[in-house]
Design an enzyme around this catalytic site. Sequence first.
Site, mmCIF file in Angstrom:
data_model
loop_
_atom_site.group_PDB
_atom_site.id
_atom_site.type_symbol
_atom_site.label_atom_id
_atom_site.label_comp_id
_atom_site.label_asym_id
_atom_site.label_seq_id
_atom_site.Cartn_x
_atom_site.Cartn_y
_atom_site.Cartn_z
ATOM 1 N N TRP A 1 10.123 6.046 -12.771
ATOM 2 C CA TRP A 1 10.577 6.519 -11.434
ATOM 3 C C TRP A 1 11.973 5.888 -11.028
ATOM 4 O O TRP A 1 12.922 6.242 -10.455
ATOM 5 C CB TRP A 1 9.453 6.419 -10.238
ATOM 6 C CG TRP A 1 8.411 7.351 -10.171
ATOM 7 C CD1 TRP A 1 8.241 8.112 -11.177
ATOM 8 C CD2 TRP A 1 7.870 7.778 -8.869
ATOM 9 N NE1 TRP A 1 7.340 9.252 -10.783
ATOM 10 C CE2 TRP A 1 7.053 8.739 -9.242
ATOM 11 C CE3 TRP A 1 7.683 7.389 -7.459
ATOM 12 C CZ2 TRP A 1 6.183 9.568 -8.357
ATOM 13 C CZ3 TRP A 1 6.979 7.994 -6.753
ATOM 14 C CH2 TRP A 1 6.238 9.030 -7.180
ATOM 15 N N GLY B 1 8.489 2.166 -15.361
ATOM 16 C CA GLY B 1 10.008 2.430 -14.949
ATOM 17 C C GLY B 1 10.665 3.781 -14.919
ATOM 18 O O GLY B 1 11.890 4.012 -14.517
ATOM 19 N N ASP C 1 4.374 4.933 -7.052
ATOM 20 C CA ASP C 1 3.729 5.561 -7.967
ATOM 21 C C ASP C 1 2.351 4.592 -8.654
ATOM 22 O O ASP C 1 1.890 4.859 -9.680
ATOM 23 C CB ASP C 1 4.628 6.169 -9.077
ATOM 24 C CG ASP C 1 3.641 7.003 -9.994
ATOM 25 O OD1 ASP C 1 2.900 7.588 -9.438
ATOM 26 O OD2 ASP C 1 4.255 7.224 -11.096
ATOM 27 N N LYS D 1 1.795 7.789 -4.492
ATOM 28 C CA LYS D 1 0.554 8.576 -4.879
ATOM 29 C C LYS D 1 -0.701 8.142 -4.037
ATOM 30 O O LYS D 1 -0.832 7.414 -3.689
ATOM 31 C CB LYS D 1 0.463 7.965 -6.326
ATOM 32 C CG LYS D 1 -0.760 8.458 -6.986
ATOM 33 C CD LYS D 1 -1.003 7.845 -8.530
ATOM 34 C CE LYS D 1 0.109 8.272 -9.362
ATOM 35 N NZ LYS D 1 -0.214 7.795 -10.773
ATOM 36 N N ASP E 1 7.314 -5.036 -9.403
ATOM 37 C CA ASP E 1 6.155 -4.710 -10.011
ATOM 38 C C ASP E 1 5.612 -6.259 -10.312
ATOM 39 O O ASP E 1 6.330 -7.233 -10.519
ATOM 40 C CB ASP E 1 6.518 -3.932 -11.135
ATOM 41 C CG ASP E 1 4.937 -3.365 -11.799
ATOM 42 O OD1 ASP E 1 4.820 -2.271 -11.523
ATOM 43 O OD2 ASP E 1 3.787 -4.171 -12.122
ATOM 44 N N ASP F 1 4.479 -9.404 -5.714
ATOM 45 C CA ASP F 1 3.240 -8.998 -5.335
ATOM 46 C C ASP F 1 3.648 -8.333 -4.024
ATOM 47 O O ASP F 1 4.342 -9.000 -3.157
ATOM 48 C CB ASP F 1 2.484 -10.048 -5.066
ATOM 49 C CG ASP F 1 0.657 -9.676 -4.261
ATOM 50 O OD1 ASP F 1 0.869 -8.293 -4.215
ATOM 51 O OD2 ASP F 1 0.181 -10.484 -4.149
#
Lengths: 381, 1039
Positions: free
Chosen positions: A55, A53, A126, A166, A85, A101
Site C-alpha cells: 500500500w 509495504g 490494511d 480493512k 508497522d 505500535d
Amino acid sequence: MGKTSKDKRDIYYRKAKEEGWRARSAFKLLQIDTECHIFDGVSKAVDLCAAPGSWSQVLARKLNENYKKALETGNASPPKIVAVDLQAMAPLEGVIQLQGDITNTNTAQQIIAHFDNTQADLVVCDGAPDVTGLHDMDIFIQSQLLLAALNITTHILRPGGTFVAKIFRAKDVSFLYAQLRIFFPYVYCTKPSSSRNSSIEAFVVCKDYSPPEGYKPHMLNPLLTHEPCNFEELTGVNRIIVPFVVCGDLNQPDSDMCYPLNLDGKKYKYHEPVQTPIAPPYAEALSLLENRRAGSSFTFDHETEFNETDINIAIENGASSMAEFKKNALITATENNSEDSDAIAKTESIKDENKEEEATIAALQNLYVSEEAGNIDNILI
Amino acid sequence: MISKLSRTNVLAIRCLDDLVLVGMGPTLHVFQWSNECERYELRNKLNCLYLSNIHGIVAGPDNKLVVFGAKSICVCDIINLREAIILKKQCTDQLNDWIIAVEWISIEGQMQLAILFAHNYLCLYNTFDKTSQNVHCEEKCILYGGSISGTSQENLVVFSGTVFKEILIWKIDNNYDINERMPVLHRLIGHKGVIFSVNYDSCSQLICSTSDDRSVRFWKVVKNENLESYHLNWQTAKIVLVKTMFVHAARVWKAIIKDDIVVTIGEDSLMCTWSLSGNLLNKVHHGAPIWSIDISKDSRRIFTGGADGSVYMWQTTHHINPKIISLSSNDTHSNPKFISYLRNDTLLIFTESGMLFCYDKEKILRRRFSPSSKTQRNYYIMQVSPSRFFVAFASREGYVTIYQVSQDDHFVTGFVSHVIEERIMESQIFSLHWLEHANSTSLIACGANGLLKIFTLIIHVDIAKIRIDAQFVLPPSRERWLTATIIYKQLLICGDRAGNVYVYKWNEQTNKDKKEPIQILNKVHGKIGVQSFNIWEEKLMTTGRDGMLRFYELNKDETKPLLMLHRKKMPIDWISGMLKSVDGHCTPFIFGFKEVEFIIYNLSTESIVIRVPCGGGHRSWDCIMSGATTSFIYIQNKQIYVFNYPLSSALFPILQNGFHIKETYCLQHISKIGFLKQDNIFISGGEDCTLRVSCIRESFEDDSHDAFHNLGNFDGHLSGIKCISTIKLKKTDDSISKYLVFSGGGRAQLKIWEIRIKNKDWIPISHSISSSDLSCLDIKSHMLYGQDQYRRKPWQESEQSYIIEPETRYMDIRIHYSSKNPNHVLVFIACADGYLRLFIYNITTNDICLKVSTKHVDRCILKMYILSHKSKVIILTMTTDGILRFFNFTKTVLKIHKDANIGNQDIVDFSDEPFAEFRLHQSGINSFDLKHMDEDRYLLATGGDDNLLNLVCFQLCISENDALSAVTLSKWSTASAHSAQITGLKFKDDDQICSVGIDQEVIVHSYSWSHGVISANKLNQVFTSVTDVQGMDLWPSVV
C-alpha cells in the site's frame, strides 16, 4: 504443487509480481481509488500496519502523480508518506518508515512530527491479525485493530480527511459502522474485485473527517471496549446500514477465476516474488525441520530414549549450544535390521536373505507438515 | 427457531467427576459415564451463551459452573441426580471486552469471579449483585491467551500471553491503589510468535507456554532462597526458561499440566505428552485440529475436542522401556524367526534351526524343544490360531504338527502340549493359515503347484483327528502361495503372494474335487500380496502394503460374487491387519508400519492411538490387546523386544463423533428412511477432500436430542469438494436404494460414486441405520487435464516448461437425467475458469466424455441451474459479475443424446449468446433458489456477496419461431436484511423463504405476489453459531 500453481490460481498474485508490487493487495487500494477517488488532492498520507509495504508503494506512486499534476498548475509541496508497522519492512523510496505500535501516543506524535506538525490528508490501514482459525476471535481482533487504527487516526487526520481500513464483514460489523459514523459522515463498505468472493474481507472508506464537537483524542480510552454493548439495539431499527460498493469494473480480472498462464496472447514468464516475508513466527520451527530432513537416515537404538533420537527436537536452554544441537541432528547411521516382508518359504535354492531397508526419519517428520507454510495469504512468497 | 443439533468447533472441555462438560457453539453438553453401555453418554444440554461460542468452562464450589466465551459469561448450577443431570441457568451477562480466562476466587468469604480480558485487565465480578472492580496492568496490549492462578484476591497471579510474543506475570499489588496500573513482575521473552496459552502449575512450579511459533516452552519458577517462606513470593522469585520443544508442525493451542505430565494440543491434530523435564512420551493424532483438552482427576483419561465437533477420550501414556529377550548365545543357530503370543500370555519363539522356546508371563524360559525331533520332519513355518489356543507348524516334507495351550493348569504359562502330527501334503508346504468358520478349527495349507488343502482338527475326548475337507487350486502365478485367507459368506477368499485375490465357492460338505476360483481380482494392493482379510460391518476388508484398506461386499451376480466397494487411505504404509476390541463396541484397531514406526490406528475415531519406534516392518511381530494392557513384540538384531503399554482396547473412545475436519462446502439431503421416516440421510463434501454420508435421526420426545451418525466417509478427491449432485437410480432390487453421486472440486476433478442404502423401513424404531447398511462404490474419477500420473512426462521436464492450462476448480454441478435416456447422464459443470462444461456419463459402460466446453465471459461461474421448461433445456449461470444468464441448450442436449446412441465422442460446439441476462448484484451471486409459480412464470431468489437479497419473478416465452426469451415481471430486493454475504437461500412452503449469511443470521421472510408485484417482509430471525456459513438445505420434519 509446482511453483506455477499459485500463478494459475491467482491472477492478482501473478500480476503483482509482474508489475513489481510487494503484495497483491496493492490492487485493492488501486481499485478502491478508481471507485472512491481517495487520492484526490492528497499530499500527506499515513500507512498503518504497512508491512510488507504494497500500500505504501501505491501511495508513493499516486501521490507523486498528484504532485506532478499540481506542479503543472503552480506551486506544490512534495508528497510525504509515513509507513508505520511493528515489524521491520524493506525500505521503499519516498516512504518514511516508522517502527512502532499504533496504540501508542508517541507513535502519533512521531507521525505528526514528520509532517512538520501538520496533519495527514489520508490514513490507510490494511492490517490483519495473525489468523487463529477461530473465526469469532479473528473477527474480534480485527475489530480491535480497526479501532486502534481509528483511534490513532483521530490524532493525525486533518478535518475533512479520508480514512480507509480493512474490515471483516461478519456478525458485529454494524457495530463497527456505528463507531465510524461518529467521526465520518460518509462511510462506505467497499469490496475491490481483487478481493475474493469467498473472503469476508472488505474495506471501509470513510470521508470528510468531522470529529464530534469537543472530542479530544487520547490513547487511554480505546473507544469500543469500555462502552457497554447492547446487541439488541444494533439489530433493531437503529442498526446502521452503510452502502456497499464493489470497486473495480469488468475490465479488471476476476480474483476467483483461474486464468491460463499465457494471457492476452503474451507468453508466460515466471517471476520471482518481489519481497519475501521477513521473519515469520514459525521460521525457527521450519529451519529445525529442514535440519532434520538434511540428516538422511537414523538408527533406532533402544539404549537411548526414543524421544532423544528423533521425534523430539528439544532445545535445552542454556545447556547445549545451537551448533551442537544441529550437529547431533545430522548424525547419520544406517540401519540393517528391518527385514523384507513376508514370512513365506522360498525354494531351497534361495536362502532367506535379510534385505536392508533403509528407514529415513525425515519422512516421519514430514507426516504432519500441512499447508501452514502457505498460510500467509497476502504476502508474496 | 432453535438449533436442534450442531457439530462445530469444540472449544471447551472440562471433567467433573464422572461427567464431561463440552462446549460446542453456544451450547453446553453434559456427558456421563454409563456402566451399562460401557461408554460416555450425552445426558443433557443447555444453551448458555446464545450469540457467542463457549471458549471455557470453569467449575466452582457448590455445583456452580461458569461458562464463558467472547464477551459473555453464564453462571449455572449443575445437579447430578442419579436419574438425571439438571442444568439450571442463573444468569447470562454481557461484558465489555473479550474474555481470556476466568477463575473462581473468594473475596471476603464470598465466591466471586476473576475475569481476565483481552485488553490485559482483570475484573473482580460479583455474580449476585453484578458489581465489578477493574484492575489494569501497566502494559496495555491485546492478549491471545492467558490464565489466572490463585484462590483469593491476595494470592491471585495473572499470566498474560500477548500479541507481542511476551508473557507478562502480574498481580493485584496492595501497595498500589486499585485504580492504578499494576506493574509487570516478570516478562518472559523467547517466543517468536503470538502466545496462545500460558499455564502455571503450583505443584511443580512450572509454567508452560504455547505459541504461534510452533514451540512449547517450559519455564521454572525458582524461589528466592534468601527469603525463605512457605508461600511463593512472585516479586522475588526468579523465572528461567528450561526447555523449548519443537514437535508440533503448526500452532500449538493449549497445554495442560497434570501431576508428572504435560499434554499439548495443536492445529496439526497432534496431542503430545511430555514429562516435566520436557521429554516427549507420546504423540498421537486426533484426526482433526484439536481445540480443547482436559485430564480426569485420576490422571488416567484425557479428553480432547476437535475442530470437526468430535470429542474423544484417550488414555494417558508414560514412557515405556522395552523388555529385551536374548536367546542363549552359545547356540549360533538360534536366530528367532517367528514370535507369537498364546492366549495365556505364553510367548513362543521359533528359531531358524527349528527350535521352539516357550516363555511364561514373566518372560522366563520354561520349555525349549524341537518339533522336528523325528527325521524327515523339517518344520519351518509357525502359525498361531486366531483364538491363540493352538499353534501349528508346517514342514518341508508336507507334515503338520499342532500344539495347544497346556490345559493342565490354566495359571501356569509357558507350556504347550502336543495334539497331533500328520502328513497332509505330498509336497513341501509353502504356507499354512488358520481359517475361522462355524466353530470349527480349520487350517489351509498350500503345497506345490498351487494346491490348497483345507483340513479340520477334530478333538474328541482325548483323540485328535485331522480331516481333509476340500481342495482348491491357485491359478499359476509368479509366486504361487497364499499370504492370507478368509471365509466370507459362503465364499473362500484367498490372496496369493503376487497380489491377486481368488474367490472360491465354499460349502461345508466334504468334497475331494479340486476347485478352481470363480472370480479373480488382480493386484488389489499392488504386486505384493494381500496382508490380511477381515470382516468389518458385514463388509470384507483387505489390507496391503499400499497404505490402503479396500472394502467389498456380496453381489447378486453369480459369476462375480464379490463387489469391490470404496477404498480408504491410511496413515500407515504397510497395513498388516485388524483387531476388534472384545467389549460391546467392537472398536476396530488397524495395525501396521509407517517408515520406522509400528502404528495402532483406531478406525472408528480415525486417529493414531500409539506409535512404537521399532525400526520398520518386521518379518515377525505380534500384538495383543488384552485387559488393560497392549503388548507389542518384534524381532530386531536377533533379539526379541517386548513393549507393554497400559492401553486398554475396551475403553470406548468416542463421546461424540465429528463431521468434516475443515470447511463443509456442500450438503444435500437425499432420503428419509426408517419406519417413521425419521432417519434423514444426507451427503456432504468439504475442504478436507472427503465425501461424507451422515444421518440425522429426529427424536420424537420433547426432551431428547436429535442424534447424529456418521455412516461413512470416503476419500479420493485430491482437493476440496466444492459441489455435489445426486440422482436416484431405478430400483432393481427392493432391498436396496441406489444413488449416483457426482462430486467436483479443486484440481478440476470429478468423481462418481454409487451409494447403496439398505431398505430398513420395516425395522423397529428403536434401531437406527448404521454404517453397515451403507456401501459406497468409487466408480469413476475424472480429471480435466488427465490423471496426475499421466500428466508429467519426463520429456516435458525441460527448462521453462509449464503446464499452461489453468488448474480450474469445479464450482457447481447439475445433472440432467431423464427416463427417456436411462443409460446416459448429462453432467453440467460450472468452472472457475469461466467455462461451462458438459459431460456425458454412460452408466453401463462407466465412461465419461467431455462434450461441450463453452465460455461466454471471463468471470468465474459460481452457481448454475438446469431449468426444464416445457421441452426446452435452459441453463442458468450466475457469475462473480453479479449477472444471471440464460442459455438455451435444447438442441445441444438432443445432439449429445443422438451422438451417444451412435457412439460419437466428438466435442459439440456451443457458442450461442445467452437469450437473456439479468443484472442482479454488484458482485458474485453466492446463493439462489428457483421455484415454479405457474405455467411459464418462475420465482427466483438470489443472495450476493453485496449483502443484497433479490426476489425476481420472471416469465419464459417461446416465440413462434421457437426462440426463447425471459422477461422480468417484478423484482423486490433488500440490502438491509443481512449485513454480510448471503450464502444460503431456500424457498419454503407457505410462501416463505429462508436466508442465511456470514453475519450468522438465519432469516425467514414471507413473500407475496399480488397485482403483478412481488414483495417480502421479515418474519423471524435467529443467530447461528456457524461463523462461516457456506450454504443451507431444508427438509420437512416428521415430528
